[in-house]
Design a protein around this motif. Structure first.
Motif, PDB file in Angstrom:
ATOM      1  N   TYR A 133       1.197  -1.354   0.140  1.00 55.55           N
ATOM      2  CA  TYR A 133      -0.098  -0.172  -0.341  1.00 55.55           C
ATOM      3  C   TYR A 133       1.034   1.280   0.555  1.00 55.55           C
ATOM      4  O   TYR A 133       2.007   0.750   0.503  1.00 55.55           O
ATOM      5  CB  TYR A 133      -1.076   0.073   1.377  1.00 55.55           C
ATOM      6  CG  TYR A 133      -1.740   1.793   1.341  1.00 55.55           C
ATOM      7  CD1 TYR A 133      -2.755   1.121   0.154  1.00 55.55           C
ATOM      8  CD2 TYR A 133      -1.458   2.263   1.636  1.00 55.55           C
ATOM      9  CE1 TYR A 133      -4.020   1.931   0.781  1.00 55.55           C
ATOM     10  CE2 TYR A 133      -2.095   3.264   1.913  1.00 55.55           C
ATOM     11  CZ  TYR A 133      -3.728   2.970   1.381  1.00 55.55           C
ATOM     12  OH  TYR A 133      -4.627   4.264   1.341  1.00 55.55           O
ATOM     13  N   ILE A 134       0.938   1.929  -1.045  1.00 52.90           N
ATOM     14  CA  ILE A 134       1.425   2.992  -0.887  1.00 52.90           C
ATOM     15  C   ILE A 134       0.800   4.953  -0.794  1.00 52.90           C
ATOM     16  O   ILE A 134      -0.961   4.989  -0.818  1.00 52.90           O
ATOM     17  CB  ILE A 134       1.334   3.190  -2.622  1.00 52.90           C
ATOM     18  CG1 ILE A 134       2.884   2.654  -2.919  1.00 52.90           C
ATOM     19  CG2 ILE A 134       2.533   4.965  -2.613  1.00 52.90           C
ATOM     20  CD1 ILE A 134       2.648   2.877  -4.822  1.00 52.90           C
ATOM     21  N   ILE A 135       1.054   5.077   0.457  1.00 52.04           N
ATOM     22  CA  ILE A 135       1.026   6.425   1.663  1.00 52.04           C
ATOM     23  C   ILE A 135       1.205   7.104   0.006  1.00 52.04           C
ATOM     24  O   ILE A 135       2.503   7.982   0.178  1.00 52.04           O
ATOM     25  CB  ILE A 135       1.658   6.665   2.905  1.00 52.04           C
ATOM     26  CG1 ILE A 135       1.183   5.686   3.498  1.00 52.04           C
ATOM     27  CG2 ILE A 135       1.166   7.891   2.905  1.00 52.04           C
ATOM     28  CD1 ILE A 135       2.723   5.320   4.518  1.00 52.04           C
ATOM     29  N   GLY A 185       8.242   8.420  -6.299  1.00 49.26           N
ATOM     30  CA  GLY A 185       7.761   6.805  -7.349  1.00 49.26           C
ATOM     31  C   GLY A 185       7.306   6.086  -6.132  1.00 49.26           C
ATOM     32  O   GLY A 185       7.513   4.675  -5.970  1.00 49.26           O
ATOM     33  N   GLY A 186       5.871   6.628  -5.299  1.00 55.00           N
ATOM     34  CA  GLY A 186       5.715   5.935  -4.574  1.00 55.00           C
ATOM     35  C   GLY A 186       6.167   5.520  -3.253  1.00 55.00           C
ATOM     36  O   GLY A 186       5.221   3.902  -2.887  1.00 55.00           O
ATOM     37  N   GLU A 187       7.528   6.152  -3.393  1.00 56.13           N
ATOM     38  CA  GLU A 187       8.986   5.579  -1.437  1.00 56.13           C
ATOM     39  C   GLU A 187       8.322   6.841  -0.643  1.00 56.13           C
ATOM     40  O   GLU A 187       8.205   7.757  -1.032  1.00 56.13           O
ATOM     41  CB  GLU A 187      10.254   5.380  -1.993  1.00 56.13           C
ATOM     42  CG  GLU A 187       9.663   4.201  -3.066  1.00 56.13           C
ATOM     43  CD  GLU A 187       9.347   2.742  -2.177  1.00 56.13           C
ATOM     44  OE1 GLU A 187      10.221   2.819  -1.149  1.00 56.13           O
ATOM     45  OE2 GLU A 187       9.262   1.771  -3.182  1.00 56.13           O
ATOM     46  N   LYS A 226       0.463   3.704  -9.457  1.00 53.46           N
ATOM     47  CA  LYS A 226       1.625   4.198 -10.671  1.00 53.46           C
ATOM     48  C   LYS A 226      -0.418   6.026 -10.696  1.00 53.46           C
ATOM     49  O   LYS A 226      -0.248   6.808 -10.193  1.00 53.46           O
ATOM     50  CB  LYS A 226       1.748   4.816 -11.145  1.00 53.46           C
ATOM     51  CG  LYS A 226       2.164   5.864 -12.330  1.00 53.46           C
ATOM     52  CD  LYS A 226       2.733   5.929 -13.777  1.00 53.46           C
ATOM     53  CE  LYS A 226       3.072   6.710 -14.976  1.00 53.46           C
ATOM     54  NZ  LYS A 226       3.958   7.208 -15.487  1.00 53.46           N
ATOM     55  N   GLU A 227      -0.588   4.822 -11.701  1.00 59.30           N
ATOM     56  CA  GLU A 227      -2.460   5.740 -11.684  1.00 59.30           C
ATOM     57  C   GLU A 227      -3.605   5.777 -11.137  1.00 59.30           C
ATOM     58  O   GLU A 227      -4.124   7.203 -10.941  1.00 59.30           O
ATOM     59  CB  GLU A 227      -3.223   5.008 -13.627  1.00 59.30           C
ATOM     60  CG  GLU A 227      -2.591   4.671 -14.276  1.00 59.30           C
ATOM     61  CD  GLU A 227      -2.122   6.048 -14.997  1.00 59.30           C
ATOM     62  OE1 GLU A 227      -3.131   6.835 -15.267  1.00 59.30           O
ATOM     63  OE2 GLU A 227      -0.761   6.001 -15.153  1.00 59.30           O
ATOM     64  N   LEU A 274      -5.259   9.482  -8.813  1.00 58.38           N
ATOM     65  CA  LEU A 274      -5.675   9.956  -8.778  1.00 58.38           C
ATOM     66  C   LEU A 274      -6.553  10.455  -7.416  1.00 58.38           C
ATOM     67  O   LEU A 274      -7.389  10.916  -7.001  1.00 58.38           O
ATOM     68  CB  LEU A 274      -6.794   8.773  -9.504  1.00 58.38           C
ATOM     69  CG  LEU A 274      -7.103   8.705 -10.935  1.00 58.38           C
ATOM     70  CD1 LEU A 274      -7.896   7.032 -11.461  1.00 58.38           C
ATOM     71  CD2 LEU A 274      -7.457  10.142 -11.586  1.00 58.38           C
ATOM     72  N   ILE A 275      -5.786   9.422  -6.613  1.00 55.01           N
ATOM     73  CA  ILE A 275      -6.182   9.981  -4.481  1.00 55.01           C
ATOM     74  C   ILE A 275      -5.347  11.521  -4.657  1.00 55.01           C
ATOM     75  O   ILE A 275      -6.035  11.656  -4.088  1.00 55.01           O
ATOM     76  CB  ILE A 275      -5.339   8.698  -4.667  1.00 55.01           C
ATOM     77  CG1 ILE A 275      -5.333   7.218  -4.649  1.00 55.01           C
ATOM     78  CG2 ILE A 275      -4.933   9.402  -3.003  1.00 55.01           C
ATOM     79  CD1 ILE A 275      -4.879   6.231  -3.896  1.00 55.01           C
TER      80      ILE A 275
END
Length: 520
Positions: A170-172, A183-185, A435-436, A440-441
């Motif tokens: 799960y990406i914060i 980059g999701g990190e 990524k997408e 959107l979040i």
């Protein structure tokens, strides 16, 4: 002999008859935000209908504070049907099938009834116009979907999120102060990380959250959103386990009625250790939290240490005009006897950082009585003109802007549903989904913040009007006050700002700020 007489055309009959158009809106709760959403829908449809030259405005029908599962409970809908039966409406516009009815049987029954009355219904979201329908099949299918739409959307989203909780992917998307999403990190922001370390150091050194917030503001350090630091923001940092490099997923949850709650064990939580680079050690984090817990116990607040008990009318409502600190109740003793005083917490902790001295409880009460008696005496000249001014403010433009945000948020939600469905069926790579979905979040977060600001603006004005009407009613029907009452104070006063030992400002719930002198 034939005689021919020309009969002139009736021009009135040749004029095209306008379509009489009504709209139906509904919200499921009576909360302030939902009622503003209802007003937003009403403003949108009124503007939409009146802007069409071929339409005549036939009214807005609406229901508030009900779930909409049964048509018998909806006075607005029944009133619309009644107008249609009287031949006053030709066309009904509604946002979606779920707004019209979440019960398939009722929906079809209502549509059939309106068609029988030669009234067309347009469902905007589903793009259905009953005038051009060949059969009821599509409406029946979509109505069935609408009946469980909210639940299915929620379950799909929860399924996707739960999977990512369990496998740690799960990406914060919006990390706390001290981190940024790259980059999701979660990556440490060095300058902010130093501030976070200082906050923990100051806490361990015994400084209060008020004192820490003031010091950061005085040094020109801004919060994550570029604003001022508050004691609550400092408290949130000290309580956030993410600064240790760990993450606890599902600290909150949404129930079947779509209300958000703190997860106190109702659902599983997931601790992901070493999720990202830490800023403070577990030892420092635990000690700082114990300091906050101890302060809470000393104040009698139990485990929820961030909440302060308001045992007196003035508790938590007096702030220092010099440093912004909250005043604390104390008893001062003298040889002649004792008296109650209110003191700035910052001054108590460090007299060099705030010079504001105490004020007496009796002095505040006397000033309050003076202020209220002035309003009772002069309410016709002071309060009523203010009410007329507030009531004359037109919020239609703001309501239409809220409608635009809602439209964008609906589109955002639909895009996320498509992504989730593709991911669940294995048609989308996890990396591309993340990524997408994260984009959107972030977009949703920004839209929600902007929408909330606009709602708060509208809600704030309405709250002030209601508070002012209540104050006028009290002032116009009351004799001059001779004794202080906590009940009256709490009814009309939001807070007090102390400018000096001789002067304070009462901030009323209706928006007025009135200055009074302190005697004694």
């Amino acid at each position: 002999m034939k005689r021919i007489t020309k009969i002139e055309e009736n021009k009135a009959l040749s004029v095209k008859k306008k379509t009489r158009v009504a709209a139906y809106c509904r919200v499921s709760t009576a909360s302030d935000e939902q009622l503003i959403s209802l007003d937003t829908q009403k403003a949108h449809y009124e503007d939409y209908i009146k802007s069409n030259v071929d339409w005549d405005y036939a009214g807005i029908f609406y229901d508030e504070g009900i779930t909409g599962t049964k048509k018998e409970c909806r006075d607005g809908l029944n009133s619309l049907i009644d107008s249609c039966e009287k031949g006053l409406v030709d066309l009904v516009i509604t946002k979606s099938i779920s707004r019209f009815s979440r019960n398939t049987t009722d929906c079809l029954e209502l549509v059939r009834k309106l068609i029988g009355l030669k009234v067309t219904v347009i469902f905007e979201k589903e793009n259905i116009n009953t005038e051009s329908m060949e059969s009821e099949l599509m409406l029946s299918i979509l109505s069935s979907l609408a009946e469980s739409e909210s639940v299915s959307i929620s379950e799909n989203s929860k399924w996707s999120i739960q999977k990512r909780f369990q496998n740690g992917t799960y990406i914060i998307s919006y990390p706390p102060y001290g981190y940024e999403n790259v980059g999701g990190e979660m990556i440490v922001v060095p300058e902010q990380a130093e501030i976070v370390k200082k906050i923990f150091e100051y806490t361990l050194a015994g400084k209060s959250t008020h004192a820490i917030a003031k010091e950061l503001n005085d040094c020109g350090v801004t919060s994550k959103k570029g604003g001022k630091w508050t004691p609550g923001a400092i408290n949130a940092i000290i309580r956030n386990e993410k600064f240790t490099g760990d993450v606890i997923f599902q600290k909150t949850y949404t129930d079947s009625q779509f209300s958000r709650h703190t997860n106190d064990g109702e659902l599983n939580q997931y601790l992901c250790e070493n999720h990202h680079e830490p800023i403070v050690s577990h030892e420092i984090f635990d000690k700082a939290n114990e300091v906050l817990n101890q302060r809470g116990r000393e104040k009698g607040n139990g485990e929820r240490t961030e909440r302060y008990q308001n045992r007196y009318g003035f508790s938590g409502r007096i702030k220092c005009g010099e440093c912004g600190g909250v005043f604390k109740r104390r008893i001062h003793y003298k040889p002649s006897g004792s008296y109650i005083a209110w003191c700035c917490t910052q001054h108590i902790e460090d007299r060099n950082s705030c010079s504001m001295k105490y004020i007496t409880d009796d002095g505040i009460k006397a000033a309050f009585l003076t202020m209220m008696n002035k309003l009772i005496f002069a309410h016709q000249r002071v309060l009523k003109p203010l009410l007329h001014s507030l009531q004359g403010f037109d919020d239609k433009d703001r309501l239409l802007q809220i409608q635009e945000y809602e439209t964008k948020l609906e589109k955002n939600m639909e895009q996320r549903q498509v992504l989730t469905s593709l991911m669940a069926s294995g048609l989308l790579e996890p990396a591309l989904f993340s990524k997408e979905n994260n984009a959107l979040i972030l977009e949703e977060k920004h839209l929600q913040e902007e929408k909330k600001q606009m709602i708060n603006s509208v809600s704030g004005d309405r709250t002030k009007i209601e508070a002012l009407e209540t104050l006028i009613k009290f002032a116009s029907g009351s004799e001059m006050l001779t004794e202080y009452s906590d009940e009256i104070f709490l009814s009309y006063v939001e807070g007090i700002t102390v400018l000096s030992r001789k002067e304070i400002v009462f901030e009323l719930k209706c928006g007025l700020k009135l200055k009074e002198r302190l005697v004694g």
